[in-house]
Enzyme design. Structure first.
Site, PDB file in Angstrom:
ATOM      1  N   CYS A 135       8.137  -2.361   2.864  1.00  0.00           N
ATOM      2  CA  CYS A 135       8.453  -3.021   1.592  1.00  0.00           C
ATOM      3  C   CYS A 135       7.246  -3.799   1.097  1.00  0.00           C
ATOM      4  O   CYS A 135       7.011  -4.937   1.524  1.00  0.00           O
ATOM      5  CB  CYS A 135       9.656  -3.941   1.782  1.00  0.00           C
ATOM      6  N   CYS A 138       7.985  -7.107  -0.535  1.00  0.00           N
ATOM      7  CA  CYS A 138       8.357  -8.209   0.369  1.00  0.00           C
ATOM      8  C   CYS A 138       7.147  -8.721   1.146  1.00  0.00           C
ATOM      9  O   CYS A 138       6.955  -9.925   1.290  1.00  0.00           O
ATOM     10  CB  CYS A 138       9.394  -7.780   1.401  1.00  0.00           C
ATOM     11  N   ASP A 139       6.338  -7.804   1.676  1.00  0.00           N
ATOM     12  CA  ASP A 139       5.304  -8.203   2.647  1.00  0.00           C
ATOM     13  C   ASP A 139       3.875  -8.115   2.123  1.00  0.00           C
ATOM     14  O   ASP A 139       2.938  -8.486   2.836  1.00  0.00           O
ATOM     15  CB  ASP A 139       5.399  -7.301   3.900  1.00  0.00           C
TER      16      ASP A 139
END
Ligand code: NAP
Length: 305
Positions: A135, A138-139
C-alpha cells in the site's frame, strides 16, 4: 450474546457492507455489522477517491469509510469490532463465531472484500513491513528520499508509482509485459516523470535482504539484473477474502463467491456483496449498489416470499 437473533448480520465494513447496513436498519431490520478494523475496507488505503459521486473535490478513503459507517449508525445499526473465526451458514439461525463471542442471525450478508495479492516468492512474508509493502498510500511516507520499486502494470501500480515519485528519489516500475494494462490516462504522466524508470518484461526472481529488504533480482532480460532498493511495493491486484466460506459456498475459478446481480448465493438467506462476489466491475459505487440490492432480497427472504 448468543440468545439474541438478529434479522441480518453483515460481515465486513467496506462500502458494500456499510451500504447494506444503512439499507437494513432503514428497512427496520435488527442489524449488526462486524468489522475487524475500521470501516472502509480497501478504501482506507486510498488517499484520494475522485470517482465516488457527491464529492466534487474528491475524498480520502478513510474519511469516506467513516462517513459510511456513521450513516448506518445514525439509524441504529450495531457495529461489532471483532474478527470472524468461523461461520455456519446452513443452520437456522445462522451462526457467526467471532473472537468476541457467537452471533446468531436469520440472514447473513458477506462483504469481506479482497486483499492484496502476493508475489509468492521466497522471503516475501518475512519482509512485510521490512521493505516489502502493498500500500503505497499507507507506507510511502516511510521511503521519503529513498529508492523503491513498484511491481505491476495495472491502474494500482501506475497510481502507486506516480504517488511514490513525489516522495522518493527513484522509482522503478517493474512489469512482466512490454506494455502497461493501466488506463491511458496514466501513461503520459508516468513517461514524463523523470525519476520513474521502467523495467518491462521483467519478473522479480529473488528478494535480497539483510533482515530488511536491500534489493531484488530481476529476470526476463538478456541477463539477470540486481536492483538495490530500500522498498518494494507489490501492486499486482487483489484476491477475494473467502477462506471462511470454503466448503459451504461455491467459489469461481479465481476464488470469488458465486452470486449474480441479485447477490443471492445458493444458500437461502446468505448474500454476497461487493468485491468478494463474481462481477465485472469492482468499484466503490458498484459495491455500494450491491449492499442495497442484498437488503431487498434479505427482506424478501425474511418475509418468506
Ligand atoms: P489489475 O488491474 O488486475 O492489474 C494487476 C497487474 O499486476 C497486471 O498488470 C498484472 O500483469 C500484474 N500481475 C498480476 N500477477 C502478477 C504476478 N504474479 N507477477 C507480476 N505481475 C503480476 O489490478 P489493480 O491494478 O490492483 O486494479 C484492480 C482494480 O481496481 C482494477 O479494476 C482497476 O481498474 C481498479 N483501480 C482503479 C483505479 C483508478 O481508476 N484510478 C486505481 C486503482 C485500481 P498482466 O498485465 O500481465 O496481467
Amino acid at each position: 450474546m448468543t440468545s439474541k437473533i438478529y434479522d441480518t448480520v453483515i460481515i465486513g465494513g467496506g462500502p458494500a457492507g456499510c451500504t447494506a447496513a444503512l439499507y437494513a436498519v432503514r428497512a427496520g431490520l435488527d442489524t449488526l455489522m462486524i468489522e475487524k478494523f475500521s470501516a472502509g475496507g480497501q478504501m482506507t488505503q486510498t488517499r484520494q477517491i475522485d470517482n465516488y459521486p457527491g464529492f466534487p473535490e474528491g475524498v480520502d478513503g478513510f474519511t469516506l469509510g467513516d462517513l459510511m459507517q456513521k450513516g448506518a449508525e445514525r439509524f441504529g445499526c450495531g457495529v461489532l469490532r471483532a474478527e470472524v473465526l468461523s461461520v455456519g451458514l446452513r443452520t437456522d439461525p445462522k451462526r457467526i463465531v467471532t473472537d468476541s463471542g457467537e452471533v446468531l442471525s436469520r440472514t447473513v450478508i458477506l462483504a469481506t472484500g479482497a486483499d492484496h495479492r502476493h508475489l509468492g516468492i521466497a522471503g516475501e512474508e518475512a519482509l512485510i513491513g521490512r521493505g516489502v509493502g502493498y500500500c503505497a498510500a499507507c507506507d510511502g511516507m516511510l521511503y521519503r528520499g529513498k529508492v523503491v520499486a513498484v511491481v505491476g502494470g495495472g491502474n494500482s501500480a501506475a497510481a502507486d508509482a506516480l504517488l511514490l515519485s513525489k516522495l522518493c528519489r527513484k522509482v522503478y516500475l517493474i512489469h512482466r509485459r512490454d506494455s502497461l494494462r493501466a488506463a491511458r490516462v496514466y501513461h503520459e504522466p508516468l513517461r514524463n516523470t523523470e525519476n520513474i524508470e521502467f523495467r518491462f518484461n521483467r519478473q522479480v526472481k529473488e528478494l535480497l535482504s539483510d533482515g530488511k529488504l536491500t534489493g531484488v533480482v530481476l529476470t526476463g532480460g538478456e541477463e539477470e539484473e540486481t536492483l538495490p532498493l530500500d522498498g518494494l511495493f507489490i501492486s499486482i491486484g487483489r484476491s477475494p477474502v473467502t477462506s471462511l466460506f470454503r466448503g459451504q459456498l461455491p467459489l469461481s475459478e479465481d476464488g470469488y463467491l458465486i452470486a449474480d446481480e441479485t447477490t443471492r448465493t445458493p444458500i437461502g438467506g446468505v448474500f454476497a456483496v461487493g468485491d468478494v462476489r463474481t462481477k465485472t466491475v469492482r468499484q466503490i459505487v458498484t459495491a455500494a449498489a450491491d449492499g442495497a440490492v442484498a437488503v431487498h432480497y434479505a427482506e424478501e427472504y425474511l418475509a418468506g416470499t
